[in-house]
Design a protein around this motif. Structure first.
Motif, mmCIF file in Angstrom:
data_model
loop_
_atom_site.group_PDB
_atom_site.id
_atom_site.type_symbol
_atom_site.label_atom_id
_atom_site.label_comp_id
_atom_site.label_asym_id
_atom_site.label_seq_id
_atom_site.Cartn_x
_atom_site.Cartn_y
_atom_site.Cartn_z
ATOM 1 N N ASP A 122 0.828 -1.316 0.022
ATOM 2 C CA ASP A 122 0.025 -0.021 -0.068
ATOM 3 C C ASP A 122 0.893 1.305 -0.098
ATOM 4 O OD1 ASP A 122 -2.050 -1.877 0.402
ATOM 5 O OD2 ASP A 122 -2.713 -0.865 2.036
ATOM 6 N N VAL A 123 0.399 2.297 -0.594
ATOM 7 C CA VAL A 123 1.308 3.728 -0.419
ATOM 8 C C VAL A 123 1.110 3.656 1.292
ATOM 9 C CG1 VAL A 123 -1.168 5.256 -0.421
ATOM 10 C CG2 VAL A 123 1.325 5.867 -0.881
ATOM 11 N N CYS A 124 2.255 4.276 1.692
ATOM 12 C CA CYS A 124 2.141 4.394 3.438
ATOM 13 C C CYS A 124 1.981 5.781 3.844
ATOM 14 C CB CYS A 124 3.844 3.821 3.723
ATOM 15 S SG CYS A 124 4.235 2.077 3.213
ATOM 16 N N LEU A 125 1.204 5.711 4.858
ATOM 17 C CA LEU A 125 0.844 6.790 5.306
ATOM 18 C C LEU A 125 2.070 7.763 5.861
ATOM 19 C CD1 LEU A 125 -1.309 9.056 6.407
ATOM 20 C CD2 LEU A 125 -1.483 7.518 8.686
ATOM 21 N N ASP A 126 2.789 6.988 6.596
ATOM 22 C CA ASP A 126 4.256 7.772 6.815
ATOM 23 C C ASP A 126 5.406 7.406 5.795
ATOM 24 O OD1 ASP A 126 7.106 7.376 8.635
ATOM 25 O OD2 ASP A 126 5.449 8.933 9.938
ATOM 26 N N SER A 127 5.964 8.541 5.745
ATOM 27 C CA SER A 127 7.215 8.463 4.581
ATOM 28 C C SER A 127 8.291 7.345 5.115
ATOM 29 C CB SER A 127 7.809 9.754 4.238
ATOM 30 O OG SER A 127 8.286 10.246 5.451
ATOM 31 N N GLY A 128 8.320 7.341 6.088
ATOM 32 C CA GLY A 128 9.337 6.383 6.938
ATOM 33 C C GLY A 128 9.092 4.904 6.835
ATOM 34 N N THR A 129 7.893 4.725 6.591
ATOM 35 C CA THR A 129 7.490 3.122 6.307
ATOM 36 C C THR A 129 7.654 3.032 4.894
ATOM 37 O OG1 THR A 129 5.545 3.544 7.974
ATOM 38 C CG2 THR A 129 5.356 1.598 6.619
ATOM 39 N N ALA A 130 7.538 3.814 4.107
ATOM 40 C CA ALA A 130 7.928 3.680 2.767
ATOM 41 C C ALA A 130 9.215 3.359 2.375
ATOM 42 C CB ALA A 130 7.360 4.984 1.976
ATOM 43 N N VAL A 131 10.132 4.000 3.090
ATOM 44 C CA VAL A 131 11.634 3.817 3.223
ATOM 45 C C VAL A 131 11.741 2.720 3.710
ATOM 46 C CG1 VAL A 131 13.793 4.803 3.886
ATOM 47 C CG2 VAL A 131 12.147 6.303 3.285
ATOM 48 N N LEU A 132 11.147 2.097 4.616
ATOM 49 C CA LEU A 132 11.443 0.912 5.241
ATOM 50 C C LEU A 132 11.119 -0.450 3.852
ATOM 51 C CD1 LEU A 132 11.924 -1.384 7.822
ATOM 52 C CD2 LEU A 132 9.650 -1.146 8.034
ATOM 53 N N ILE A 133 9.923 -0.248 3.427
ATOM 54 C CA ILE A 133 9.533 -1.079 2.385
ATOM 55 C C ILE A 133 10.593 -1.165 1.451
ATOM 56 C CG2 ILE A 133 7.987 -1.971 0.731
ATOM 57 C CD1 ILE A 133 7.039 -2.248 3.725
ATOM 58 N N ALA A 134 11.358 -0.023 0.962
ATOM 59 C CA ALA A 134 12.014 0.031 -0.049
ATOM 60 C C ALA A 134 13.380 -0.604 0.375
ATOM 61 C CB ALA A 134 12.569 1.547 -0.358
ATOM 62 N N THR A 135 13.914 -0.336 1.646
ATOM 63 C CA THR A 135 15.173 -0.868 2.312
ATOM 64 C C THR A 135 14.931 -2.501 2.410
ATOM 65 O OG1 THR A 135 15.437 0.979 3.652
ATOM 66 C CG2 THR A 135 16.401 -0.897 4.342
ATOM 67 N N LEU A 136 13.858 -3.089 2.917
ATOM 68 C CA LEU A 136 13.699 -4.428 2.990
ATOM 69 C C LEU A 136 13.559 -4.972 1.639
ATOM 70 C CD1 LEU A 136 10.987 -4.682 5.674
ATOM 71 C CD2 LEU A 136 13.279 -5.240 5.827
ATOM 72 N N ALA A 137 13.026 -4.397 0.659
ATOM 73 C CA ALA A 137 13.055 -4.930 -0.856
ATOM 74 C C ALA A 137 14.587 -4.918 -1.499
ATOM 75 C CB ALA A 137 12.344 -3.752 -1.814
ATOM 76 N N ARG A 138 15.205 -3.887 -1.086
ATOM 77 C CA ARG A 138 16.557 -4.110 -1.638
ATOM 78 C C ARG A 138 17.293 -5.153 -0.919
ATOM 79 N NH1 ARG A 138 20.803 0.878 -1.574
ATOM 80 N NH2 ARG A 138 20.485 0.763 1.072
ATOM 81 N N ALA A 139 17.275 -5.443 0.281
ATOM 82 C CA ALA A 139 17.927 -6.420 1.067
ATOM 83 C C ALA A 139 17.271 -7.710 0.698
ATOM 84 C CB ALA A 139 17.437 -6.339 2.769
ATOM 85 N N LEU A 140 16.008 -7.867 0.179
ATOM 86 C CA LEU A 140 15.617 -9.084 -0.280
ATOM 87 C C LEU A 140 16.170 -9.468 -1.649
ATOM 88 C CD1 LEU A 140 11.618 -8.965 0.658
ATOM 89 C CD2 LEU A 140 13.255 -10.688 1.229
ATOM 90 N N VAL A 141 16.368 -8.509 -2.593
ATOM 91 C CA VAL A 141 16.993 -8.607 -3.883
ATOM 92 C C VAL A 141 18.546 -9.166 -3.529
ATOM 93 C CG1 VAL A 141 17.962 -7.764 -5.858
ATOM 94 C CG2 VAL A 141 15.371 -7.064 -4.815
ATOM 95 N N ASP A 142 19.099 -8.425 -2.830
ATOM 96 C CA ASP A 142 20.761 -8.719 -2.321
ATOM 97 C C ASP A 142 20.906 -10.099 -2.088
ATOM 98 O OD1 ASP A 142 21.854 -6.475 -2.981
ATOM 99 O OD2 ASP A 142 21.722 -5.615 -1.072
ATOM 100 N N THR A 143 19.741 -10.646 -0.944
ATOM 101 C CA THR A 143 19.738 -11.914 -0.551
ATOM 102 C C THR A 143 19.505 -12.848 -1.442
ATOM 103 O OG1 THR A 143 19.195 -11.032 1.878
ATOM 104 C CG2 THR A 143 18.767 -13.400 1.459
ATOM 105 N N ALA A 144 18.431 -12.546 -2.437
ATOM 106 C CA ALA A 144 18.065 -13.860 -3.480
ATOM 107 C C ALA A 144 19.288 -13.892 -4.303
ATOM 108 C CB ALA A 144 16.483 -13.311 -3.927
ATOM 109 N N ALA A 145 19.798 -12.874 -4.750
ATOM 110 C CA ALA A 145 20.747 -12.834 -5.617
ATOM 111 C C ALA A 145 22.049 -13.749 -5.226
ATOM 112 C CB ALA A 145 21.362 -11.208 -6.076
#
Length: 363
Positions: free
Chosen positions: A231-254
């Motif tokens: 979802d679009v996140c109410l708090d911008s910090g939550t959006a950054v967390l989603i982006a942070t975790l997405a990058r970490a998931l990509v790094d881990t999967a690769a």
């Protein structure tokens, strides 16, 4: 370090009544008077929505700054024509969505009927850079079990047409009505992925590759994998967390792919159940654990996600901030919980929207 870009869809609302307003064309016209707005803000399917896209960023603090800046710019452009923006994934108040009519959207309206006319939902899409389509598909195969956790963390759509939906992320349930949306089976190779996409387009059920709405897909425009479950996140910090975790998931999967570690073989049927549970529960009840596909407390599942990607988070310098943001979410709640608490306190969905407008512009 991989770069990350975020696309956020915002709701345009009346600052007094809180009702969505079909003014995206006017907001975009105002934004285009400034050169900086021409490649930031975009039209979406409905006139009550406004989308912006950040530039690719390697530093999450800089990504956060850009999200905040784009939200404030969107608020400024909207305010100039008498409306406001809210980071809400669905409208709490009743709405009759107005479709933006160009050739593409006209085809969609004719093909999908009422689905298009009811599909007023706002998401947060995260693009993470990959070195090749082959790496990208390997990542897609390996991040599948963890996607539902991102939905739970980001859940920010508890209300639908003036009523409590009983879901934390009702947006994700509405989104599933598209014929190409949802989790995918294992592809195994870029060749298989591209053949599957070509076969889907050849059915005539979707217009083109742009309508491949997989939970995670290869981007058409960028050398990235695109996460589409939040979802679009109410708090911008939550959006950054989603982006942070997405990058970490990509790094881990690769890394798993390079080490020739096979992806989990969970069926699409189980992945759909995990996605439904995450949409229903958010962070307030049990989720399906990505490893076992059995119920587990949401806090346990989120902590296990942090552990799963911990090495990547640490290597990127993101571990401490990710832990802090997760702790804040678990204590204070995601957008869905905040919205429900606002309604309980004020008794007014209009007041819920008004407060969410304030939070969107202030974060």
């Amino acid at each position: 370090m991989r770069t990350v870009g975020v696309e956020e869809e915002l709701l345009l609302v009346d600052p007094e009544s809180g009702e969505p307003r079909a003014l995206s064309a006017a907001v975009l016209a105002r934004a285009e008077q400034n050169d900086a707005g021409q490649d930031v803000f975009e039209k979406e399917l409905h006139e009550q929505m406004l989308e912006f896209a950040t530039h690719p960023q390697a530093d999450m603090a800089e990504l956060h700054e850009e999200i905040v800046r784009c939200r404030k710019e969107a608020a400024g452009h909207a305010g100039g024509i008498g409306c406001a923006v809210a980071a809400l994934a669905t409208s709490p108040l009743p709405v009759s969505p107005a479709v933006s009519m160009n050739d593409r959207y006209r085809w969609m309206a004719e093909q999908y009927g009422v689905v298009v006319h009811e599909q007023l939902v706002c998401g947060c899409h995260v693009h993470v850079s990959v070195e090749s389509d082959e790496e990208g598909v390997a990542v897609i195969d390996r991040v599948r079990p963890w996607l539902s956790v991102l939905t739970a963390l980001s859940a920010n759509s508890p209300f639908w047409q003036g009523r409590d939906s009983a879901y934390g992320s009702y947006r994700s349930r509405v989104w599933q009505r598209w014929p190409s949306a949802g989790p995918t089976e294992l592809f195994g190779s870029a060749q298989t992925y591209h053949q599957r996409v070509a076969d889907m387009v050849a059915t005539g059920t979707i217009l083109d590759e742009g309508m491949i709405y997989f939970d995670v897909r290869l981007s058409q425009r960028y050398p990235t994998v695109e996460f589409r479950v939040a979802d679009v996140c109410l708090d911008s910090g939550t959006a950054v967390l989603i982006a942070t975790l997405a990058r970490a998931l990509v790094d881990t999967a690769a890394k798993e792919w390079r080490e020739e570690r096979a992806p989990a073989g969970h069926s699409v049927s189980l992945l759909r159940l995990a996605a439904w549970r995450a949409a229903r529960a958010g962070l307030t009840e049990e989720l399906l654990h990505p490893v076992t596909m059995r119920p587990a407390p949401a806090e346990t599942v989120v902590r296990d996600l942090l552990e799963h990607v911990g090495a990547a988070l640490e290597a990127n310098g993101d571990l401490d901030r990710a832990r802090e943001t997760v702790a804040e979410l678990l204590e204070h709640g995601n957008g869905a919980r905040v919205q429900r608490e606002l309604l309980e306190r004020t008794g007014s969905l209009r007041d819920v929207v008004t407060e969410c407008v304030r939070r969107t512009q202030g974060t």
